[in-house]
Motif scaffolding. Structure first.
Motif, PDB file in Angstrom:
ATOM      1  N   SER A  35       0.780  -1.111  -0.033  1.00 53.20           N
ATOM      2  CA  SER A  35       0.130  -0.003  -0.036  1.00 53.20           C
ATOM      3  C   SER A  35       0.661   1.108   0.118  1.00 53.20           C
ATOM      4  O   SER A  35       2.023   1.188   0.418  1.00 53.20           O
ATOM      5  N   SER A  36       0.292   2.513  -0.332  1.00 55.15           N
ATOM      6  CA  SER A  36       1.031   3.844  -0.426  1.00 55.15           C
ATOM      7  C   SER A  36      -0.215   4.677   0.116  1.00 55.15           C
ATOM      8  O   SER A  36      -1.153   4.857  -0.657  1.00 55.15           O
ATOM      9  N   GLY A  37       0.126   5.540   0.980  1.00 50.52           N
ATOM     10  CA  GLY A  37      -0.851   6.398   1.363  1.00 50.52           C
ATOM     11  C   GLY A  37      -0.361   7.958   0.781  1.00 50.52           C
ATOM     12  O   GLY A  37       0.755   8.001   0.111  1.00 50.52           O
ATOM     13  N   SER A  38      -0.811   8.855   1.027  1.00 50.44           N
ATOM     14  CA  SER A  38      -0.596  10.246   0.831  1.00 50.44           C
ATOM     15  C   SER A  38       0.664  10.660   1.353  1.00 50.44           C
ATOM     16  O   SER A  38       1.154  11.851   1.009  1.00 50.44           O
ATOM     17  N   SER A  39       1.144  10.250   2.228  1.00 51.09           N
ATOM     18  CA  SER A  39       2.418  10.731   3.261  1.00 51.09           C
ATOM     19  C   SER A  39       3.670  10.623   2.073  1.00 51.09           C
ATOM     20  O   SER A  39       4.564  11.086   2.490  1.00 51.09           O
ATOM     21  N   GLY A  40       3.496   9.967   0.951  1.00 52.42           N
ATOM     22  CA  GLY A  40       4.609   9.634   0.162  1.00 52.42           C
ATOM     23  C   GLY A  40       5.466   8.324   0.444  1.00 52.42           C
ATOM     24  O   GLY A  40       6.089   8.019  -0.383  1.00 52.42           O
ATOM     25  N   ILE A  97      -7.098  10.849  -5.049  1.00 44.98           N
ATOM     26  CA  ILE A  97      -6.556   9.538  -4.628  1.00 44.98           C
ATOM     27  C   ILE A  97      -5.519   9.836  -3.521  1.00 44.98           C
ATOM     28  O   ILE A  97      -4.599  10.576  -3.527  1.00 44.98           O
ATOM     29  N   THR A  98      -5.952   9.278  -2.313  1.00 44.77           N
ATOM     30  CA  THR A  98      -4.983   9.578  -1.065  1.00 44.77           C
ATOM     31  C   THR A  98      -4.284   8.188  -0.795  1.00 44.77           C
ATOM     32  O   THR A  98      -3.125   8.169  -0.132  1.00 44.77           O
ATOM     33  N   ARG A  99      -4.684   6.979  -1.192  1.00 44.28           N
ATOM     34  CA  ARG A  99      -4.186   5.861  -0.886  1.00 44.28           C
ATOM     35  C   ARG A  99      -4.470   4.779  -1.853  1.00 44.28           C
ATOM     36  O   ARG A  99      -5.628   4.738  -2.292  1.00 44.28           O
ATOM     37  N   ILE A 100      -3.680   3.739  -2.180  1.00 43.51           N
ATOM     38  CA  ILE A 100      -3.917   2.631  -2.910  1.00 43.51           C
ATOM     39  C   ILE A 100      -3.219   1.505  -2.372  1.00 43.51           C
ATOM     40  O   ILE A 100      -2.028   1.332  -1.843  1.00 43.51           O
ATOM     41  N   ASP A 101      -3.837   0.723  -2.047  1.00 46.51           N
ATOM     42  CA  ASP A 101      -3.652  -0.788  -1.621  1.00 46.51           C
ATOM     43  C   ASP A 101      -3.655  -1.981  -2.600  1.00 46.51           C
ATOM     44  O   ASP A 101      -4.723  -1.805  -3.263  1.00 46.51           O
ATOM     45  N   VAL A 102      -2.627  -2.494  -2.970  1.00 50.90           N
ATOM     46  CA  VAL A 102      -2.679  -3.586  -3.725  1.00 50.90           C
ATOM     47  C   VAL A 102      -3.137  -4.833  -3.068  1.00 50.90           C
ATOM     48  O   VAL A 102      -2.383  -5.600  -2.115  1.00 50.90           O
ATOM     49  N   VAL A 103      -4.310  -5.234  -3.186  1.00 49.84           N
ATOM     50  CA  VAL A 103      -5.103  -6.391  -2.412  1.00 49.84           C
ATOM     51  C   VAL A 103      -4.507  -7.852  -2.990  1.00 49.84           C
ATOM     52  O   VAL A 103      -4.607  -8.722  -2.299  1.00 49.84           O
ATOM     53  N   ARG A 104      -4.410  -7.906  -4.204  1.00 50.55           N
ATOM     54  CA  ARG A 104      -4.097  -9.197  -4.766  1.00 50.55           C
ATOM     55  C   ARG A 104      -2.918  -8.953  -5.880  1.00 50.55           C
ATOM     56  O   ARG A 104      -3.084  -7.865  -6.544  1.00 50.55           O
ATOM     57  N   TYR A 105      -2.082  -9.894  -5.847  1.00 51.42           N
ATOM     58  CA  TYR A 105      -0.721  -9.620  -7.042  1.00 51.42           C
ATOM     59  C   TYR A 105      -0.074 -10.987  -6.884  1.00 51.42           C
ATOM     60  O   TYR A 105      -0.223 -11.940  -5.910  1.00 51.42           O
ATOM     61  N   PRO A 106       0.505 -11.447  -7.851  1.00 55.65           N
ATOM     62  CA  PRO A 106       1.293 -12.612  -8.056  1.00 55.65           C
ATOM     63  C   PRO A 106       2.359 -12.857  -7.159  1.00 55.65           C
ATOM     64  O   PRO A 106       3.070 -11.974  -7.010  1.00 55.65           O
ATOM     65  N   SER A 107       2.217 -14.010  -6.330  1.00 54.71           N
ATOM     66  CA  SER A 107       3.153 -14.217  -5.162  1.00 54.71           C
ATOM     67  C   SER A 107       3.593 -15.871  -4.996  1.00 54.71           C
ATOM     68  O   SER A 107       3.878 -15.892  -3.972  1.00 54.71           O
ATOM     69  N   GLU A 108       3.407 -16.281  -6.084  1.00 54.05           N
ATOM     70  CA  GLU A 108       3.546 -17.803  -6.037  1.00 54.05           C
ATOM     71  C   GLU A 108       4.791 -18.405  -5.961  1.00 54.05           C
ATOM     72  O   GLU A 108       5.206 -19.281  -5.126  1.00 54.05           O
ATOM     73  N   ASN A 116       7.575  -8.064  -7.459  1.00 52.49           N
ATOM     74  CA  ASN A 116       6.505  -7.525  -7.080  1.00 52.49           C
ATOM     75  C   ASN A 116       6.733  -6.405  -5.609  1.00 52.49           C
ATOM     76  O   ASN A 116       6.285  -5.427  -5.449  1.00 52.49           O
ATOM     77  N   SER A 117       7.936  -6.891  -4.871  1.00 52.77           N
ATOM     78  CA  SER A 117       8.477  -6.115  -3.825  1.00 52.77           C
ATOM     79  C   SER A 117       9.040  -4.836  -4.230  1.00 52.77           C
ATOM     80  O   SER A 117       8.972  -3.802  -3.626  1.00 52.77           O
ATOM     81  N   TYR A 118       9.541  -4.608  -5.594  1.00 55.79           N
ATOM     82  CA  TYR A 118       9.955  -3.401  -5.942  1.00 55.79           C
ATOM     83  C   TYR A 118       8.987  -2.820  -7.085  1.00 55.79           C
ATOM     84  O   TYR A 118       9.010  -1.430  -7.066  1.00 55.79           O
ATOM     85  N   ALA A 119       8.217  -3.372  -7.585  1.00 56.75           N
ATOM     86  CA  ALA A 119       7.392  -2.985  -8.665  1.00 56.75           C
ATOM     87  C   ALA A 119       6.316  -2.164  -8.091  1.00 56.75           C
ATOM     88  O   ALA A 119       5.643  -1.161  -8.241  1.00 56.75           O
ATOM     89  N   LEU A 120       5.391  -2.919  -7.253  1.00 60.72           N
ATOM     90  CA  LEU A 120       4.187  -2.672  -6.727  1.00 60.72           C
ATOM     91  C   LEU A 120       4.283  -0.926  -6.066  1.00 60.72           C
ATOM     92  O   LEU A 120       3.569  -0.185  -6.173  1.00 60.72           O
ATOM     93  N   PRO A 121       5.492  -1.157  -5.044  1.00 57.58           N
ATOM     94  CA  PRO A 121       5.783   0.559  -4.321  1.00 57.58           C
ATOM     95  C   PRO A 121       5.850   1.462  -5.530  1.00 57.58           C
ATOM     96  O   PRO A 121       5.546   2.798  -5.260  1.00 57.58           O
ATOM     97  N   VAL A 122       6.510   1.221  -6.608  1.00 60.72           N
ATOM     98  CA  VAL A 122       6.718   2.505  -7.800  1.00 60.72           C
ATOM     99  C   VAL A 122       5.402   2.617  -8.323  1.00 60.72           C
ATOM    100  O   VAL A 122       5.156   3.586  -8.577  1.00 60.72           O
ATOM    101  N   ASN A 124       2.526   2.352  -6.977  1.00 63.57           N
ATOM    102  CA  ASN A 124       1.571   3.182  -6.350  1.00 63.57           C
ATOM    103  C   ASN A 124       2.235   4.590  -6.278  1.00 63.57           C
ATOM    104  O   ASN A 124       1.434   5.495  -6.222  1.00 63.57           O
ATOM    105  N   GLN A 125       3.410   4.615  -6.027  1.00 67.46           N
ATOM    106  CA  GLN A 125       4.000   6.266  -6.100  1.00 67.46           C
ATOM    107  C   GLN A 125       3.706   6.688  -7.336  1.00 67.46           C
ATOM    108  O   GLN A 125       3.126   8.047  -7.395  1.00 67.46           O
TER     109      GLN A 125
END
Length: 161
Positions: A35-40, A97-108, A116-122, A124-125
């Motif tokens: 997830s990423s909130g509006s605090s950056g 948009i103040t926050r984005i949470d990724v609730v499902r993503y490939p993690s098998e 995804n540990s580096y791509a999803l935060p990027v 989100n930002q």
């Protein structure tokens, strides 16, 4: 001739050693939703018992929830990608948009978790900065990026933004 045998043996030994190495896998990094909130800030949320990746159920969370302060959370459609489904939940204050949470993503696999540990935060930002789903893909995470933007756009469409 002896030199060629020594070089060949050393090369074969080096290849064998490289192939026997196992990459380090950080299993805890994919345990919680990204997830990423509006605090950056970006990264995983503080929960430690979440089921971050794909869930075994096909039911999606409620599409929209709101509170009395005018903020609302909308869950986008689950988008199937080559490596698994991607789904985001967007929190809006008005049309911002103040926050984005990724609730499902490939993690098998470990590779999925690593990417995804580096791509999803990027992602989100980028989406928070752009305030839309019109963002660039993350190199090396093309399928996840595509699923992310499609799910984000569906959430924004549901919100009427």
């Amino acid at each position: 001739m002896r030199r060629a045998v020594v070089v060949g043996s050393a090369t074969a030994a080096g290849v064998i050693l490289l192939l026997s190495l196992k990459p380090h896998q950080g299993a805890a990094s994919a345990a919680a939703p990204i997830s990423s909130g509006s605090s950056g800030s970006s990264g995983s949320s503080g929960g430690s018992g979440g089921s971050g990746g794909t869930s075994g159920t096909s039911s999606a969370p409620p599409a929209q929830a709101s509170d009395t302060s005018g903020t609302r959370a909308i869950t986008g459609d689950s988008v199937d990608t080559r490596y698994g489904p991607v789904q985001v939940k967007v929190t809006l204050a008005g049309k911002k948009i103040t926050r984005i949470d990724v609730v499902r993503y490939p993690s098998e696999s470990g590779r999925d978790r690593s990417i995804n540990s580096y791509a999803l935060p990027v992602l989100n930002q980028e989406a928070l900065s752009a305030q839309s789903a019109a963002i660039d893909v993350v190199s090396g995470a093309t399928y996840t990026s595509d699923g992310y933007t499609r799910s984000l756009q569906s959430a924004l469409d549901k919100a009427g933004s």
